[in-house]
Design an enzyme around this catalytic site. Structure first.
Site, mmCIF file in Angstrom:
data_model
loop_
_atom_site.group_PDB
_atom_site.id
_atom_site.type_symbol
_atom_site.label_atom_id
_atom_site.label_comp_id
_atom_site.label_asym_id
_atom_site.label_seq_id
_atom_site.Cartn_x
_atom_site.Cartn_y
_atom_site.Cartn_z
ATOM 1 N N ARG A 232 36.827 48.188 14.522
ATOM 2 C CA ARG A 232 37.668 47.319 13.705
ATOM 3 C C ARG A 232 36.985 47.030 12.377
ATOM 4 N NH1 ARG A 232 41.227 48.627 16.585
ATOM 5 N NH2 ARG A 232 42.612 47.336 17.846
ATOM 6 N N HIS A 280 42.665 55.055 10.405
ATOM 7 C CA HIS A 280 42.785 54.447 11.739
ATOM 8 C C HIS A 280 43.404 55.438 12.740
ATOM 9 C CE1 HIS A 280 43.110 50.321 13.899
ATOM 10 N NE2 HIS A 280 43.089 51.290 14.797
HETATM 11 P P1 NAP Z 1 36.220 47.841 26.377
HETATM 12 O O1 NAP Z 1 36.435 48.774 27.508
HETATM 13 O O2 NAP Z 1 36.700 46.432 26.480
HETATM 14 O O3 NAP Z 1 34.654 47.848 26.071
HETATM 15 C C1 NAP Z 1 34.069 46.947 25.209
HETATM 16 C C2 NAP Z 1 32.553 47.148 25.236
HETATM 17 O O4 NAP Z 1 31.960 46.298 24.241
HETATM 18 C C3 NAP Z 1 31.932 46.744 26.580
HETATM 19 O O5 NAP Z 1 30.877 47.596 26.898
HETATM 20 C C4 NAP Z 1 31.400 45.334 26.279
HETATM 21 O O6 NAP Z 1 30.283 44.960 27.075
HETATM 22 C C5 NAP Z 1 30.963 45.497 24.856
HETATM 23 N N1 NAP Z 1 30.885 44.194 24.188
HETATM 24 C C6 NAP Z 1 31.860 43.289 24.001
HETATM 25 N N2 NAP Z 1 31.399 42.203 23.370
HETATM 26 C C7 NAP Z 1 30.083 42.430 23.175
HETATM 27 C C8 NAP Z 1 29.047 41.697 22.574
HETATM 28 N N3 NAP Z 1 29.250 40.476 22.067
HETATM 29 N N4 NAP Z 1 27.797 42.238 22.553
HETATM 30 C C9 NAP Z 1 27.571 43.445 23.099
HETATM 31 N N5 NAP Z 1 28.515 44.208 23.673
HETATM 32 C C10 NAP Z 1 29.757 43.700 23.705
HETATM 33 O O7 NAP Z 1 36.856 48.416 25.039
HETATM 34 P P2 NAP Z 1 37.268 49.934 24.710
HETATM 35 O O8 NAP Z 1 38.517 50.305 25.405
HETATM 36 O O9 NAP Z 1 36.071 50.789 24.907
HETATM 37 O O10 NAP Z 1 37.610 49.801 23.155
HETATM 38 C C11 NAP Z 1 36.652 49.337 22.221
HETATM 39 C C12 NAP Z 1 37.315 49.011 20.904
HETATM 40 O O11 NAP Z 1 37.646 50.215 20.214
HETATM 41 C C13 NAP Z 1 38.659 48.282 20.978
HETATM 42 O O12 NAP Z 1 38.477 46.896 21.195
HETATM 43 C C14 NAP Z 1 39.267 48.573 19.633
HETATM 44 O O13 NAP Z 1 38.903 47.578 18.691
HETATM 45 C C15 NAP Z 1 38.623 49.899 19.217
HETATM 46 N N6 NAP Z 1 39.612 50.985 19.156
HETATM 47 C C16 NAP Z 1 39.815 51.609 17.963
HETATM 48 C C17 NAP Z 1 40.719 52.646 17.896
HETATM 49 C C18 NAP Z 1 40.928 53.419 16.614
HETATM 50 O O14 NAP Z 1 41.776 54.292 16.550
HETATM 51 N N7 NAP Z 1 40.139 53.158 15.593
HETATM 52 C C19 NAP Z 1 41.429 53.063 19.024
HETATM 53 C C20 NAP Z 1 41.196 52.390 20.223
HETATM 54 C C21 NAP Z 1 40.279 51.349 20.282
HETATM 55 P P3 NAP Z 1 30.405 44.831 28.678
HETATM 56 O O15 NAP Z 1 30.472 46.264 29.175
HETATM 57 O O16 NAP Z 1 29.174 44.153 29.067
HETATM 58 O O17 NAP Z 1 31.675 44.060 28.938
HETATM 59 C C1 GLV Z 2 43.775 50.974 18.301
HETATM 60 O O1 GLV Z 2 43.174 50.616 17.343
HETATM 61 C C2 GLV Z 2 43.643 50.397 19.605
HETATM 62 O O2 GLV Z 2 43.024 49.331 19.720
HETATM 63 O O3 GLV Z 2 44.142 51.002 20.566
#
Ligand code: NAP
Ligand code: GLV
Length: 317
Positions: A232, A280
Site C-alpha cells: 500500500r 496497482h
Molecule cells: P496477510 O495474509 O494478512 O499477511 C499479512 C502479514 O503481515 C502477516 O505475516 C502478518 O504477521 C504481517 N504483519 C501484519 N502487521 C504486522 C506488523 N505490525 N509487523 C510485522 N508484521 C506484520 O496479508 P496478504 O494476503 O499476504 O496481503 C498483504 C497485503 O498485500 C494486503 O494487505 C494488501 O495491502 C497488499 N496487496 C496488494 C496488492 C496489489 O496488487 N498491489 C494485491 C493484493 C494485496 P503475522 O503472520 O504474524 O500475522
Molecule cells: C489489492 O490491492 C488487494 O488488496 O487485493
C-alpha cells in the site's frame, strides 16, 4: 439467499454478478445502488461507500474482493460504528500469491543482473549507449527481505529462496519457512533490515505499519539497495524515498501502489528515472477463483463451520 454486490468499477459488475449467480444458483444477487437498504444475507464488495452499510436486516457476513481491507477499516476509523457487527472476510490468495511471486522474481532478477541500468543507458543515450558489461550483483550476497509473511509474502519469500537468493522474512508473530531466515516483532526489525540489498513490502496497511518504509528503514539497508512496494502507498514516506534516491543511499525503487491512485501526472515519481511505476497490478483479483473461495465460505458458514480470512478489526488485518 440474498446477496448484495458492489464494485466502483461499474463495467465489471455484470460479469461478477453472472459468476456469483452461476456459483450460487439459489441466490438472488443484486447490484447495490444508493438508497438500497433492503435486507441481504451477504455483502460482497470492493471499496464500497459507507452508505452501503446503512442498517439492513439479515446480514451475516461481508466479503471483500481483495486481500487488503484498509479502505474498509478506514471507513470505520473515520466514523466508528459504520461497519456492521458481522464477520468481515478478505480474500486469501485466490491466485494473487502467484502473481506477486512473478512480480517479485522479475524485479529481483532485473536489479540483480542490473538490467535497469542497461535500460536507463539505452533510453538516455539515443543510440550511443556504452557497449559495456556491468558486474552483476553476486547472488549469494544479494540479500532479499520480505516484509509480511501472510498468504502473499510466504509464497514470495519461498519463490525468491528457490532461486538461490538469501531471503529473510519479517512478520508480527514468529513464523518459519524452510530456507528463509525469520524475524518477527519490532525489536527484530533492525536485524531483519541490516544490509538487505532488496526490500519487498507485503505488509497490510494498519496504524502499526503506516510509514514503515522511511528514512530510518532505508538507513539500515545496504548502500545502494532497492525497494519494491507491492502493498500500500501508506507504507511509504514518499519524500524519504526521493531523498534516499537523490543521495544514492537507494539505487532504485519499483512501486506498484501509491498514497494517491491513480498517481497524479504532476507527481515527481513519474520523472525519476530510477523509479519504476506500475498501476496497482502486482496481484489482480481473479474473478473465478475469488467467487469459488467466497462460495465455499458461504457454504461453510451455512453449515456452521469456521472459515479463514476473517479480519481482526483490532489488529487491522
Ligand atoms: P496477510 O495474509 O494478512 O499477511 C499479512 C502479514 O503481515 C502477516 O505475516 C502478518 O504477521 C504481517 N504483519 C501484519 N502487521 C504486522 C506488523 N505490525 N509487523 C510485522 N508484521 C506484520 O496479508 P496478504 O494476503 O499476504 O496481503 C498483504 C497485503 O498485500 C494486503 O494487505 C494488501 O495491502 C497488499 N496487496 C496488494 C496488492 C496489489 O496488487 N498491489 C494485491 C493484493 C494485496 P503475522 O503472520 O504474524 O500475522
Ligand atoms: C489489492 O490491492 C488487494 O488488496 O487485493
Amino acid at each position: 439467499m440474498r446477496i448484495l454486490f458492489y464494485t466502483p468499477h461499474a463495467d465489471d459488475a455484470p460479469a461478477w454478478i453472472a459468476s456469483l449467480a452461476r456459483a450460487l444458483p439459489f441466490a438472488e444477487v443484486r447490484l447495490w445502488s444508493p438508497g438500497d437498504t433492503a435486507s441481504a444475507d451477504y455483502a460482497i464488495v470492493w471499496r464500497p461507500p459507507a452508505e452501503l452499510f446503512a442498517p439492513r436486516e439479515g446480514l451475516r457476513a461481508v466479503f471483500v474482493l481483495g486481500a487488503g481491507v484498509d479502505a474498509l477499516l478506514a471507513l470505520e476509523r473515520r466514523e466508528p460504528g459504520t461497519l456492521p457487527n458481522v464477520p468481515l472476510v478478505r480474500l486469501e490468495d485466490t491466485g494473487m500469491a502467484e502473481q506477486m511471486a512473478e512480480y517479485a522474481v522479475h524485479t529481483a532478477l532485473r536489479y540483480m543482473r542490473r538490467f535497469d541500468e542497461y535500460e536507463l543507458a539505452q533510453r538516455e543515450s539515443a543510440g550511443n549507449a556504452p557497449w559495456q558489461a556491468l558486474e552483476p550483483h553476486r547472488r549469494e550476497s544479494f540479500h532479499v527481505g520480505v516484509l509480511g509473511l501472510g498468504a502473499l509474502g510466504t509464497h514470495v519469500a519461498k519463490t525468491l529462496a528457490s532461486l538461490g537468493l538469501p531471503v529473510r522474512s519479517y512478520s508480527r508473530s514468529t513464523k518459519t519457512i524452510d530456507g528463509v531466515t525469520a524475524f518477527s516483532g519490532r525489536a527484530e526489525l533492525p536485524a531483519f533490515l541490516d544490509g538487505l540489498k532488496l526490500l519487498v513490502n507485503l505488509l497490510p496497511s494498519t496504524p502499526d505499519t503506516e510509514g514503515i518504509l522511511n528514512r530510518d528503514t532505508f538507513s539500515l539497508l545496504a548502500h545502494g539497495a532497492y525497494l519494491v512496494n507491492l502493498a500500500r502507498g501508506a507504507h511509504l514516506v514518499e519524500h524519504d524515498l526521493i531523498d534516499a534516491l537523490d543521495e544514492g543511499r537507494l539505487a532504485a525503487a519499483t512501486l506498484d501502489v501509491f498514497a494517491h491512485e491513480p498517481l497524479p501526472a504532476e507527481h515527481p515519481f513519474w520523472r525519476m528515472p530510477r523509479v519504476t511505476i506500475t498501476p496497482h497490478i502486482s496481484a489482480l483479483t481473479l474473478r473465478e477463483p475469488a467467487v469459488e473461495q467466497i462460495t465455499r465460505k458461504i457454504e461453510a458458514l451455512a453449515r456452521g463451520e469456521r472459515i479463514g480470512g476473517i479480519v481482526d478489526l483490532l489488529r487491522g488485518y
